[in-house]
Design a protein around this motif. Structure first.
Motif, PDB file in Angstrom:
ATOM      1  N   GLY A  11       0.805  -1.206   0.000  1.00  0.00           N
ATOM      2  CA  GLY A  11       0.000   0.000   0.000  1.00  0.00           C
ATOM      3  C   GLY A  11       0.841   1.259   0.000  1.00  0.00           C
ATOM      4  O   GLY A  11       0.569   2.206  -0.746  1.00  0.00           O
ATOM      5  N   ILE A  12       1.883   1.287   0.829  1.00  0.00           N
ATOM      6  CA  ILE A  12       2.748   2.472   0.917  1.00  0.00           C
ATOM      7  C   ILE A  12       3.465   2.717  -0.406  1.00  0.00           C
ATOM      8  O   ILE A  12       3.527   3.846  -0.913  1.00  0.00           O
ATOM      9  CB  ILE A  12       3.771   2.311   2.052  1.00  0.00           C
ATOM     10  N   ILE A  13       4.016   1.640  -0.990  1.00  0.00           N
ATOM     11  CA  ILE A  13       4.741   1.786  -2.259  1.00  0.00           C
ATOM     12  C   ILE A  13       3.782   2.171  -3.383  1.00  0.00           C
ATOM     13  O   ILE A  13       4.067   3.056  -4.198  1.00  0.00           O
ATOM     14  CB  ILE A  13       5.497   0.482  -2.594  1.00  0.00           C
ATOM     15  N   GLY A  14       2.631   1.511  -3.423  1.00  0.00           N
ATOM     16  CA  GLY A  14       1.646   1.811  -4.461  1.00  0.00           C
ATOM     17  C   GLY A  14       1.152   3.243  -4.394  1.00  0.00           C
ATOM     18  O   GLY A  14       0.843   3.862  -5.428  1.00  0.00           O
ATOM     19  N   ALA A  15       1.083   3.793  -3.176  1.00  0.00           N
ATOM     20  CA  ALA A  15       0.616   5.174  -3.012  1.00  0.00           C
ATOM     21  C   ALA A  15       1.502   6.158  -3.755  1.00  0.00           C
ATOM     22  O   ALA A  15       1.014   7.168  -4.283  1.00  0.00           O
ATOM     23  CB  ALA A  15       0.586   5.525  -1.526  1.00  0.00           C
ATOM     24  N   GLN A  16       2.793   5.851  -3.833  1.00  0.00           N
ATOM     25  CA  GLN A  16       3.703   6.771  -4.508  1.00  0.00           C
ATOM     26  C   GLN A  16       3.426   6.823  -6.008  1.00  0.00           C
ATOM     27  O   GLN A  16       3.595   7.869  -6.647  1.00  0.00           O
ATOM     28  CB  GLN A  16       5.160   6.361  -4.237  1.00  0.00           C
ATOM     29  N   GLY A  17       2.978   5.702  -6.572  1.00  0.00           N
ATOM     30  CA  GLY A  17       2.606   5.694  -7.980  1.00  0.00           C
ATOM     31  C   GLY A  17       1.362   6.524  -8.243  1.00  0.00           C
ATOM     32  O   GLY A  17       1.259   7.197  -9.277  1.00  0.00           O
ATOM     33  N   LEU A  18       0.417   6.501  -7.310  1.00  0.00           N
ATOM     34  CA  LEU A  18      -0.814   7.269  -7.486  1.00  0.00           C
ATOM     35  C   LEU A  18      -0.546   8.774  -7.483  1.00  0.00           C
ATOM     36  O   LEU A  18      -1.313   9.548  -8.070  1.00  0.00           O
ATOM     37  CB  LEU A  18      -1.807   6.919  -6.372  1.00  0.00           C
ATOM     38  N   LEU A  19       0.511   9.201  -6.814  1.00  0.00           N
ATOM     39  CA  LEU A  19       0.813  10.624  -6.744  1.00  0.00           C
ATOM     40  C   LEU A  19       1.175  11.214  -8.104  1.00  0.00           C
ATOM     41  O   LEU A  19       1.109  12.431  -8.300  1.00  0.00           O
ATOM     42  CB  LEU A  19       1.955  10.870  -5.759  1.00  0.00           C
ATOM     43  N   THR A  20       1.576  10.366  -9.045  1.00  0.00           N
ATOM     44  CA  THR A  20       1.940  10.864 -10.374  1.00  0.00           C
ATOM     45  C   THR A  20       0.709  11.177 -11.223  1.00  0.00           C
ATOM     46  O   THR A  20       0.846  11.704 -12.329  1.00  0.00           O
ATOM     47  CB  THR A  20       2.805   9.823 -11.108  1.00  0.00           C
ATOM     48  N   LEU A  21      -0.490  10.868 -10.707  1.00  0.00           N
ATOM     49  CA  LEU A  21      -1.716  11.060 -11.488  1.00  0.00           C
ATOM     50  C   LEU A  21      -2.328  12.443 -11.311  1.00  0.00           C
ATOM     51  O   LEU A  21      -3.335  12.762 -11.944  1.00  0.00           O
ATOM     52  CB  LEU A  21      -2.750   9.996 -11.089  1.00  0.00           C
ATOM     53  N   GLY A  22      -1.750  13.274 -10.438  1.00  0.00           N
ATOM     54  CA  GLY A  22      -2.322  14.592 -10.192  1.00  0.00           C
ATOM     55  C   GLY A  22      -1.269  15.609  -9.824  1.00  0.00           C
ATOM     56  O   GLY A  22      -0.062  15.317  -9.816  1.00  0.00           O
ATOM     57  N   ASP A  23      -1.730  16.787  -9.499  1.00  0.00           N
ATOM     58  CA  ASP A  23      -0.852  17.916  -9.153  1.00  0.00           C
ATOM     59  C   ASP A  23      -1.039  18.252  -7.676  1.00  0.00           C
ATOM     60  O   ASP A  23      -2.155  18.516  -7.219  1.00  0.00           O
ATOM     61  CB  ASP A  23      -1.206  19.124 -10.021  1.00  0.00           C
TER      62      ASP A  23
END
Length: 421
Positions: A142-154
């Motif tokens: 979950g923690i690692i995956g969250a960092q990928g989600l951050l690239t989807l927005g500003d």
């Protein structure tokens, strides 16, 4: 393994989702704080606020559960946490963020206590180790995956904060729809720090120092990234590397600690962390070398936490372990509050590399103290030590106690099997 997880899959899915939301907000604090012009010292106070709340939640949540039950506490904490996340971009002031982070940390700690109570109740003596391992893996993913989600927005907008809030809100659905009330969570009263230190000086000092390392990595990593000019996607990757290393290093370090004197493994892991931090300082201009340094420095942090727990349990009787678990979690929390404050001051005065300086110096102190303790007490034979089990620094005393009980039981079984053979 599939049979074991079939009864707890909804809980694990909920944990992955809540960690996606929580992991996003940790990095978002650094990204949005830079946009708002917050200083490193101000963001350090905001970071420490989370761990103040986390430490408080660990002490208060069991009392709330005894009064109103798991389901009500879980639902209430989820609601407040979701509200806190969505309020962050609405009041972009350091004092407001600090208060909101105290609230979020309190709620997250309560979520851990409640979820781990359900998991522990669902486990048997035979399945507890596998379920706890799956739980720790779900948190890390979950923690690692969250960092990928951050690239989807500003980060300059509210979209990512809203996304984190939605993930946290949705995470409670699979859990609340699949579990039933369980017996009240009983967490042993934490052992006094003086008594804990008397029983295991290295475990007590080491876990305090490691608390400061973990909080600095998870809370100030994004701040460091913004100060050296990384893009949002590069910062997300940097934070992901701090946690991804544990997936690779956890097993070999744990296996080795069951074979030789754990103090040697603690010394070696901390020394590797110090070297990685020194390397990160020297190559701060090369993004891929910085990522490698983060992978190694973060990779030894989680195994060290489990090592200190196992080493402390080796020095105590089975009756003392539950209270010692609470004492260690409390000591770790104190370190987590102090670490970002010192790091923020160092980064304010020394620039971005104050991040590596604090982490490296702390790793050096851990390794030096482990070396010193090897001269003060004889090593415990490996066949008399507790089994190593991966426990994440974010776990509550419920999981730590359960892991200690599992380790003690399996060590006794191993001894019995060896005697029969």
């Amino acid at each position: 393994m599939i049979t074991v997880l079939s009864g707890v899959w909804a809980l694990l899915l909920g944990i992955v989702l809540v960690m996606l939301g929580n992991g996003m907000h940790f990095t978002l604090i650094g990204l949005r704080g830079d946009v708002e012009g917050f200083s490193a010292s101000e963001l350090a106070v905001v970071t420490s606020g989370y761990f103040v709340g986390f430490l408080s939640g660990a002490r208060i949540t069991p009392q709330l559960i005894r009064r109103v039950g798991h389901v009500r506490v879980f639902a209430a904490l989820g609601s407040f946490m979701s509200a806190g996340l969505i309020a962050l971009p609405l009041i972009t002031e350091p004092w407001a963020w600090t208060l909101l982070r105290v609230l979020i940390g309190f709620c997250m700690s309560g979520v851990y206590v409640t979820a781990e109570g359900w998991l522990n109740h669902a486990a048997t003596n035979e399945t507890r180790g596998k379920i706890l391992s799956a739980y720790m893996l779900a948190q890390t993913i979950g923690i690692i995956g969250a960092q990928g989600l951050l690239t989807l927005g500003d980060a300059a907008t509210s979209a990512l904060f809203i996304g984190a809030s939605i993930l946290v809100s949705v995470s409670f659905a699979p859990i609340l729809l699949s579990v039933s009330p369980v017996p009240v969570v009983e967490v042993a009263r934490p052992m006094a720090l003086r008594e804990l230190f008397r029983g295991s000086p290295l475990g007590t000092v080491g876990i305090f120092l490691l608390g400061s390392v973990y909080a600095t990595q998870s809370g100030m990593g994004a701040v460091f990234g913004t100060q050296i000019g990384l893009s949002a996607s590069q910062i997300s990757l940097f934070v992901a590397m701090l946690f991804a290393g544990a997936l690779v290093l956890q097993y070999p370090i744990g296996w080795l600690s069951d074979q030789i004197d754990r103090r040697k493994v603690i010394f070696g892991a901390a020394a590797l962390g110090a070297v990685a931090c020194g390397f990160g300082w020297l190559v701060s201009g090369d993004i891929w070398f910085v990522m490698a340094a983060a992978f190694l420095a973060g990779g030894v942090t989680t195994p060290l936490y489990a090592l200190f727990l196992a080493y402390t349990n080796d020095a105590l009787s089975a009756d003392e372990m539950p209270a010692a678990s609470g004492g260690l979690v409390f000591t770790f929390g104190l370190g987590a509050i102090a670490g970002p404050l010192v790091t923020g001051w160092a980064m304010q005065w020394l620039g971005p590399n104050g991040f590596w300086l604090f982490l490296g110096a702390t790793f050096v102190v851990i390794s030096a103290y482990a070396l010193y303790r090897m001269t003060q007490r004889a090593a415990t034979p490996s066949d008399e030590t507790e089994r190593y089990l991966n426990v994440l620094p974010s776990s509550s005393a419920v999981a730590v106690e359960a892991a200690g009980a599992w380790a003690a039981e399996h060590s006794e079984n191993d001894t019995a099997d060896a005697g029969e053979s």
